[in-house]
Every structure is written in C-alpha cells, then in structure tokens.
Design a protein around this motif. Structure first.
Motif, PDB file in Angstrom:
ATOM      1  N   LYS A 115       0.840  -1.205   0.000  1.00 20.24           N
ATOM      2  CA  LYS A 115       0.000   0.000   0.000  1.00 20.24           C
ATOM      3  C   LYS A 115       0.868   1.246   0.000  1.00 20.24           C
ATOM      4  O   LYS A 115       0.583   2.202  -0.729  1.00 20.24           O
ATOM      5  N   ALA A 116       1.927   1.266   0.809  1.00 19.96           N
ATOM      6  CA  ALA A 116       2.832   2.417   0.810  1.00 19.96           C
ATOM      7  C   ALA A 116       3.440   2.596  -0.581  1.00 19.96           C
ATOM      8  O   ALA A 116       3.538   3.719  -1.076  1.00 19.96           O
ATOM      9  N   ALA A 117       3.820   1.492  -1.216  1.00 23.14           N
ATOM     10  CA  ALA A 117       4.423   1.566  -2.547  1.00 23.14           C
ATOM     11  C   ALA A 117       3.435   2.095  -3.578  1.00 23.14           C
ATOM     12  O   ALA A 117       3.767   2.970  -4.385  1.00 23.14           O
ATOM     13  N   ALA A 118       2.204   1.588  -3.553  1.00 23.92           N
ATOM     14  CA  ALA A 118       1.202   2.032  -4.529  1.00 23.92           C
ATOM     15  C   ALA A 118       0.860   3.508  -4.326  1.00 23.92           C
ATOM     16  O   ALA A 118       0.778   4.269  -5.301  1.00 23.92           O
ATOM     17  N   SER A 119       0.675   3.926  -3.090  1.00 31.55           N
ATOM     18  CA  SER A 119       0.349   5.332  -2.824  1.00 31.55           C
ATOM     19  C   SER A 119       1.532   6.227  -3.165  1.00 31.55           C
ATOM     20  O   SER A 119       1.354   7.329  -3.688  1.00 31.55           O
ATOM     21  N   PHE A 120       2.748   5.763  -2.886  1.00 28.99           N
ATOM     22  CA  PHE A 120       3.937   6.540  -3.228  1.00 28.99           C
ATOM     23  C   PHE A 120       4.011   6.759  -4.739  1.00 28.99           C
ATOM     24  O   PHE A 120       4.248   7.883  -5.193  1.00 28.99           O
ATOM     25  N   ARG A 121       3.830   5.690  -5.513  1.00 27.03           N
ATOM     26  CA  ARG A 121       3.867   5.828  -6.975  1.00 27.03           C
ATOM     27  C   ARG A 121       2.794   6.799  -7.463  1.00 27.03           C
ATOM     28  O   ARG A 121       3.036   7.589  -8.375  1.00 27.03           O
ATOM     29  N   LYS A 122       1.627   6.760  -6.838  1.00 32.62           N
ATOM     30  CA  LYS A 122       0.506   7.592  -7.271  1.00 32.62           C
ATOM     31  C   LYS A 122       0.709   9.065  -6.943  1.00 32.62           C
ATOM     32  O   LYS A 122       0.376   9.937  -7.741  1.00 32.62           O
ATOM     33  N   TYR A 123       1.249   9.371  -5.757  1.00 29.51           N
ATOM     34  CA  TYR A 123       1.270  10.747  -5.273  1.00 29.51           C
ATOM     35  C   TYR A 123       2.651  11.385  -5.141  1.00 29.51           C
ATOM     36  O   TYR A 123       2.759  12.611  -5.184  1.00 29.51           O
ATOM     37  N   ALA A 124       3.674  10.609  -4.900  1.00 28.93           N
ATOM     38  CA  ALA A 124       4.932  11.207  -4.469  1.00 28.93           C
ATOM     39  C   ALA A 124       6.109  10.973  -5.402  1.00 28.93           C
ATOM     40  O   ALA A 124       7.095  11.707  -5.331  1.00 28.93           O
ATOM     41  N   ALA A 125       6.053   9.976  -6.269  1.00 25.31           N
ATOM     42  CA  ALA A 125       7.213   9.616  -7.087  1.00 25.31           C
ATOM     43  C   ALA A 125       7.707  10.784  -7.931  1.00 25.31           C
ATOM     44  O   ALA A 125       8.911  10.905  -8.163  1.00 25.31           O
ATOM     45  N   VAL A 126       6.812  11.657  -8.353  1.00 23.89           N
ATOM     46  CA  VAL A 126       7.217  12.794  -9.191  1.00 23.89           C
ATOM     47  C   VAL A 126       8.108  13.774  -8.434  1.00 23.89           C
ATOM     48  O   VAL A 126       8.800  14.577  -9.052  1.00 23.89           O
ATOM     49  N   HIS A 127       8.114  13.721  -7.114  1.00 25.04           N
ATOM     50  CA  HIS A 127       8.893  14.659  -6.305  1.00 25.04           C
ATOM     51  C   HIS A 127      10.255  14.111  -5.885  1.00 25.04           C
ATOM     52  O   HIS A 127      11.025  14.822  -5.236  1.00 25.04           O
TER      53      HIS A 127
END
Length: 166
Positions: A115-127
């Motif tokens: 879940k942390a990985a999926a949410s990270f890819r969705k919201y934070a990876a661009v940063h």
C-alpha cells in the motif's frame, strides 16, 4: 473515521527515508510510529541501526536521526475503520515537494509494504530528487505475518543498505 498521520521523524541531513502508508490504531493511540507490539519495524530498526524496541521511543527516534534515517508516511489523511491498509479510502498525500526541499540528501526510499508503494507511486514519485531510488520492502505489519522475521530482516537489509550481512 478520518485518520491523520504524524509529522516526519527526520533531520535535514537524512539520506534514507522509510515510508509507511498511515499509522494504525496502536500508533495513533500512543502518538508513536509502529507502536503495535507485533509490528516488526522496530526490531528491524534495532538490527540495522541500533534503534530497537528495548530503547525508549524518543531514543529510537533520536538514533534513527543520528543514522540519517527519516520515517514518515505517504498519506497525511484518509478515511479508515481499523488499521488495515485495505480499508483506506479518500487518500490525501503528504507534501513531498516540501519534504524533499528540506531533505535534499535523500538517496534511498524504503516503502514499507504494498500500500505504501502504490500510494507513493501515485502521489509522491514525481517529487523524488534526482539520483534517489525507491525500493518496495515487505510490510512489517503483524497483518502480514506469512513471511518469517529473518526473511523480512534480510530483505530490509538488502533493500535499504544493499548488503546481505549485518
């Protein structure tokens, strides 16, 4: 019910960021990351960074900061009944643009579970700062007990430190 996460445990010189999804009930009740007695997070931190559960929480947090390790969650707010990641709804991510601006030395990001990985890819990876690498690690949650502790520890060691031995 609406659940709000914690501020990061971090120092500006952090080089490693460990991200969960959202604190569970035991953590929310105590105001401490990974407070559930059967969560493997602090035992793993003990093996890797000397920040094990035998230390007081404030001392564990200080030890991680001294080791240039930051701890946070991908989500700032969500709706969730209970502690299971599968029950998270209406996610609001933390401000990763601001976090990485204050923590420019982050080079590795450990994602505590799917879940942390999926949410990270969705919201934070661009940063993510240039040159930083994110790695998905097995969840330390007691809800994910199919994997033995020694196996989790080995995967965390390899994923965070790149070495198979202590």
């Amino acid at each position: 019910m609406q659940v709000r996460g914690f501020p990061p445990l971090s120092a500006p010189d952090a080089e490693l960021l460990i991200l969960g999804s959202m604190p569970g009930i035991a953590s929310l009740e105590t105001g401490q990351y990974y407070a559930h007695a059967r969560n493997a997070f602090w035992p793993i931190m003990g093996h890797l960074f000397g920040a094990g559960p035998q230390l007081a929480y404030a001392d564990r947090a200080m030890r991680l900061r001294q080791q240039k390790v930051a701890v946070w969650d991908v989500l700032q707010l969500c709706l969730r009944a209970g502690s299971l990641d599968a029950d998270i709804r209406e996610e609001v991510p933390n401000d990763f643009g601001a976090f990485f601006a204050v923590h420019p030395h982050i080079r590795r990001i450990g994602l505590n579970g799917g879940k942390a990985a999926a949410s990270f890819r969705k919201y934070a990876a661009v940063h993510v700062p240039p040159g930083a690498e994110a790695v998905t690690l097995p969840s330390t949650s007691p809800a994910h007990a199919a994997r033995r502790f020694d196996d989790k520890l080995a995967l965390w060691r390899s994923g965070l430190l790149g070495s198979p031995q202590e």
